[in-house]
Design an enzyme around this catalytic site. Sequence first.
Site, PDB file in Angstrom:
ATOM      1  N   GLU A 281       7.438 -11.784  11.390  1.00  0.00           N
ATOM      2  CA  GLU A 281       6.589 -11.288  11.480  1.00  0.00           C
ATOM      3  C   GLU A 281       4.633 -11.945  11.837  1.00  0.00           C
ATOM      4  OE1 GLU A 281       6.305  -7.584  11.187  1.00  0.00           O
ATOM      5  OE2 GLU A 281       8.225  -7.990  10.621  1.00  0.00           O
ATOM      6  N   TRP A 312      -2.581  13.451  29.190  1.00  0.00           N
ATOM      7  CA  TRP A 312      -3.454  13.912  27.846  1.00  0.00           C
ATOM      8  C   TRP A 312      -3.936  14.922  27.224  1.00  0.00           C
ATOM      9  CZ3 TRP A 312      -1.357   9.999  25.064  1.00  0.00           C
ATOM     10  CH2 TRP A 312      -0.332   8.777  25.224  1.00  0.00           C
ATOM     11  N   TRP A 365      -3.921   6.230  23.620  1.00  0.00           N
ATOM     12  CA  TRP A 365      -3.819   5.643  22.158  1.00  0.00           C
ATOM     13  C   TRP A 365      -4.993   4.713  22.087  1.00  0.00           C
ATOM     14  CZ3 TRP A 365      -3.545   0.532  23.552  1.00  0.00           C
ATOM     15  CH2 TRP A 365      -4.226   0.522  25.239  1.00  0.00           C
TER      16      TRP A 365
HETATM   17  C1  LIG Z   1      -1.402   0.705  15.074  1.00  0.00           C
HETATM   18  C2  LIG Z   1      -1.081  -0.388  14.205  1.00  0.00           C
HETATM   19  C3  LIG Z   1      -2.100  -1.234  14.960  1.00  0.00           C
HETATM   20  C4  LIG Z   1      -2.186  -2.889  13.836  1.00  0.00           C
HETATM   21  N1  LIG Z   1      -3.134  -3.205  14.119  1.00  0.00           N
HETATM   22  C5  LIG Z   1      -3.309  -4.698  13.164  1.00  0.00           C
HETATM   23  C6  LIG Z   1      -4.774  -5.242  13.675  1.00  0.00           C
HETATM   24  O1  LIG Z   1      -5.116  -5.060  13.877  1.00  0.00           O
HETATM   25  N2  LIG Z   1      -4.285  -6.393  12.704  1.00  0.00           N
HETATM   26  C7  LIG Z   1      -3.326  -6.972  12.424  1.00  0.00           C
HETATM   27  O2  LIG Z   1      -3.292  -8.372  11.491  1.00  0.00           O
HETATM   28  N3  LIG Z   1      -2.083  -6.106  12.336  1.00  0.00           N
HETATM   29  C8  LIG Z   1      -2.298  -5.023  12.462  1.00  0.00           C
HETATM   30  N4  LIG Z   1      -1.528  -4.502  12.479  1.00  0.00           N
HETATM   31  C9  LIG Z   1      -0.134  -4.597  12.192  1.00  0.00           C
HETATM   32  C10 LIG Z   1       0.302  -4.418  10.130  1.00  0.00           C
HETATM   33  O3  LIG Z   1       0.148  -3.336  10.315  1.00  0.00           O
HETATM   34  C11 LIG Z   1      -0.426  -5.527   9.933  1.00  0.00           C
HETATM   35  O4  LIG Z   1      -0.292  -7.409  10.106  1.00  0.00           O
HETATM   36  C12 LIG Z   1       0.447  -5.471   8.417  1.00  0.00           C
HETATM   37  O5  LIG Z   1      -0.103  -4.655   8.139  1.00  0.00           O
HETATM   38  C13 LIG Z   1      -0.497  -6.383   8.002  1.00  0.00           C
HETATM   39  O6  LIG Z   1       0.037  -7.051   6.360  1.00  0.00           O
HETATM   40  P1  LIG Z   1       0.355  -7.906   5.448  1.00  0.00           P
HETATM   41  O7  LIG Z   1      -0.522  -8.488   5.715  1.00  0.00           O
HETATM   42  O8  LIG Z   1       0.834  -7.219   4.449  1.00  0.00           O
HETATM   43  O9  LIG Z   1       2.089  -8.026   6.501  1.00  0.00           O
HETATM   44  P2  LIG Z   1       3.028  -9.065   6.158  1.00  0.00           P
HETATM   45  O10 LIG Z   1       4.322  -8.676   6.539  1.00  0.00           O
HETATM   46  O11 LIG Z   1       2.801  -9.490   4.927  1.00  0.00           O
HETATM   47  O12 LIG Z   1       3.380  -9.889   7.143  1.00  0.00           O
HETATM   48  C14 LIG Z   1       3.043 -11.511   7.174  1.00  0.00           C
HETATM   49  C15 LIG Z   1       1.752 -11.468   8.594  1.00  0.00           C
HETATM   50  O13 LIG Z   1       2.281 -11.114   9.686  1.00  0.00           O
HETATM   51  C16 LIG Z   1       1.735 -10.461  10.855  1.00  0.00           C
HETATM   52  N5  LIG Z   1       2.591  -9.053  11.271  1.00  0.00           N
HETATM   53  C17 LIG Z   1       2.593  -8.578  10.428  1.00  0.00           C
HETATM   54  N6  LIG Z   1       3.226  -7.049  11.034  1.00  0.00           N
HETATM   55  C18 LIG Z   1       2.595  -7.460  12.129  1.00  0.00           C
HETATM   56  C19 LIG Z   1       2.783  -7.098  13.439  1.00  0.00           C
HETATM   57  N7  LIG Z   1       3.431  -5.441  13.698  1.00  0.00           N
HETATM   58  N8  LIG Z   1       2.194  -7.119  14.569  1.00  0.00           N
HETATM   59  C20 LIG Z   1       1.614  -8.861  14.977  1.00  0.00           C
HETATM   60  N9  LIG Z   1       1.461  -9.363  13.746  1.00  0.00           N
HETATM   61  C21 LIG Z   1       2.032  -8.230  12.491  1.00  0.00           C
HETATM   62  C22 LIG Z   1       0.376 -10.471   9.684  1.00  0.00           C
HETATM   63  O14 LIG Z   1      -0.429 -11.627  10.714  1.00  0.00           O
HETATM   64  C23 LIG Z   1       0.535 -10.522   8.636  1.00  0.00           C
HETATM   65  O15 LIG Z   1      -0.378 -10.913   7.696  1.00  0.00           O
HETATM   66  C24 LIG Z   1      -0.980  -3.070  13.368  1.00  0.00           C
HETATM   67  C25 LIG Z   1      -0.038  -2.883  13.648  1.00  0.00           C
HETATM   68  C26 LIG Z   1       0.130  -0.983  13.771  1.00  0.00           C
HETATM   69  C27 LIG Z   1       1.691  -0.540  13.736  1.00  0.00           C
END
Ligand SMILES: Cc1cc2nc3c(=O)[nH]c(=O)nc-3n(C[C@H](O)[C@H](O)[C@H](O)COP(=O)(O)OP(=O)(O)OC[C@H]3O[C@@H](n4cnc5c(N)ncnc54)[C@H](O)[C@@H]3O)c2cc1C
Length: 487
Positions: A281, A312, A365
């Site tokens: 991730e 859209w 989007w």
């Molecule tokens: C529509 C949409 C918009 C999003 N916008 C953002 C945003 O603006 N900022 C953001 O940080 N994340 C974004 N995410 C990705 C993701 O949802 C969050 O990073 C995640 O929910 C953060 O929770 P966590 O730190 O507990 O994640 P964990 O599952 O603990 O993951 C650890 C780290 O991995 C990275 N990560 C995890 N999932 C993703 C992913 N899908 N894409 C890229 N990196 C990821 C993050 O830095 C996260 O803190 C988005 C996802 C979606 C579907």
Amino acid sequence: MTASTPPAPVLVLFRDDFRLSDNPALHAACASGQPVLCAFVQDDACMPQGVIGWWLGQAAAALADALSQQGGVLLTPHGETLPVVLDLAKAAGVSDVFWNRRYDPVGKERDTALKAALTERGVTVHSLSARLLHEPWTVRTGAGQPYRIFTAWWRAARELGEPGRPLPAPQEIRFAPVPRGFKKDLAPGALLTPALPDDATQAAQYWPCSEEQARTILEDFLDDTLAHYDTDRDRPDREGTSGLSPYLRAGLISARQIWQAARQAEARSGDHLNTEKFLSELGWRDFGWMQLFYEPDIPTRNLRSEFDQMPWENDAEAFTAWTEGRTGYPLVDAGMRELRATGTMHNRVRMVVASFLTKHLLTDWRKGERWFYERLVDADPALNAMNWQWCAGTGIDASPWFRIFNPVGQSEKFDPSGAYIRTWVPELAGLPDKLIHTPWKVDAALSRSLRFVPGKTYPHPIVDLKQARAIALERYRTLKKDDQTQN
Ligand SMILES: Cc1cc2nc3c(=O)[nH]c(=O)nc-3n(C[C@H](O)[C@H](O)[C@H](O)COP(=O)(O)OP(=O)(O)OC[C@H]3O[C@@H](n4cnc5c(N)ncnc54)[C@H](O)[C@@H]3O)c2cc1C
């Protein structure tokens, strides 16, 4: 320099790296042996609005606090980066400026101009690598091109070996005196800390802001949650993920620190599966920044250009219902209300609400991306854009358009007892588990006994899922046909 001349100070510029540990710019400045000035330039062009504006203000204040505990200060002058830094460097007689690299288009442009201007004035600039596991340009295909598929990119990134080891916080910082004319720029008085929107009622309590707090969250995650990350990370009703994204966004912790701590936890537990899943991730995070680096307009341009012709609907009422959590689909509404109140939303639910907005409501989007950017505490230009394009099917390595999440099926699968829905949609709290995903099916007898009236207590669904899905697929078929005819 004679024996009696005091050494010239050096300047460290903080931007989205509000931490003392694993901060290569600060580390190198301290290692120079010269006195150090620390500054955060409040440049409107680089300061986002909304909840993320509040969060970055909190992070800057936390850094100012940490520096003051070391006997120093954070200067927070307001204005355009270039003239402000030139003035400051001149007033203090700075010999070197240190910063950690930025990869967003505005930041890159600002830093390139600043480097040229400082160099011209005889000031040495040191730009270092702090934000990502690997620099965006280091992972390339055999033909020297950027990767377009995550799995191939990740394989190549892993072949570069483990990311660099994080640096310790400096044991001691020898601070330079603040030059005359800049005393007014001392935090906290000079630091603009934007307020939260009134309806973000729980954000401040959800997100205590400090470097120490980020470390505690990481340690708790590694001790209690990592062991079931692979199974629980998709469950909004459980504590299944780290909650570190806002801390990464503001640089209160670095990806390298998280990587190293996860590896150390793996060495203790032998849990390879969950560790690898979690580290991948962080890989997605780097992959998102690589995309923004090469495609600076990813927040506004369909990476698949056939979507430029997408008709859209952009129905304003439907969009408002979505932002307010009044679509009549419980999981969507729970997510949108969680976002509004706390500044976050579970990743699985982010995917569901994004699919619902773009495919069932046929809304561009980019409108969803903007709304998220205003309301997310982890709002990140690269990750938000990449994920929106992924969900809408318009991006590279994206979920295809025809994969349309069913918000009811997703709800039954990932929040089976409705615990998450009950937290955020209290008017549904009394419904039995089975009906909480489909409240419009509550019959008259149950409706009376629960005092729950579908359409009154809670809205009827704003679209029919089956019909909306068929329309979305038809629009896409026409789009593809038109695209092929034009080619
Ligand atoms: C529509 C949409 C918009 C999003 N916008 C953002 C945003 O603006 N900022 C953001 O940080 N994340 C974004 N995410 C990705 C993701 O949802 C969050 O990073 C995640 O929910 C953060 O929770 P966590 O730190 O507990 O994640 P964990 O599952 O603990 O993951 C650890 C780290 O991995 C990275 N990560 C995890 N999932 C993703 C992913 N899908 N894409 C890229 N990196 C990821 C993050 O830095 C996260 O803190 C988005 C996802 C979606 C579907």
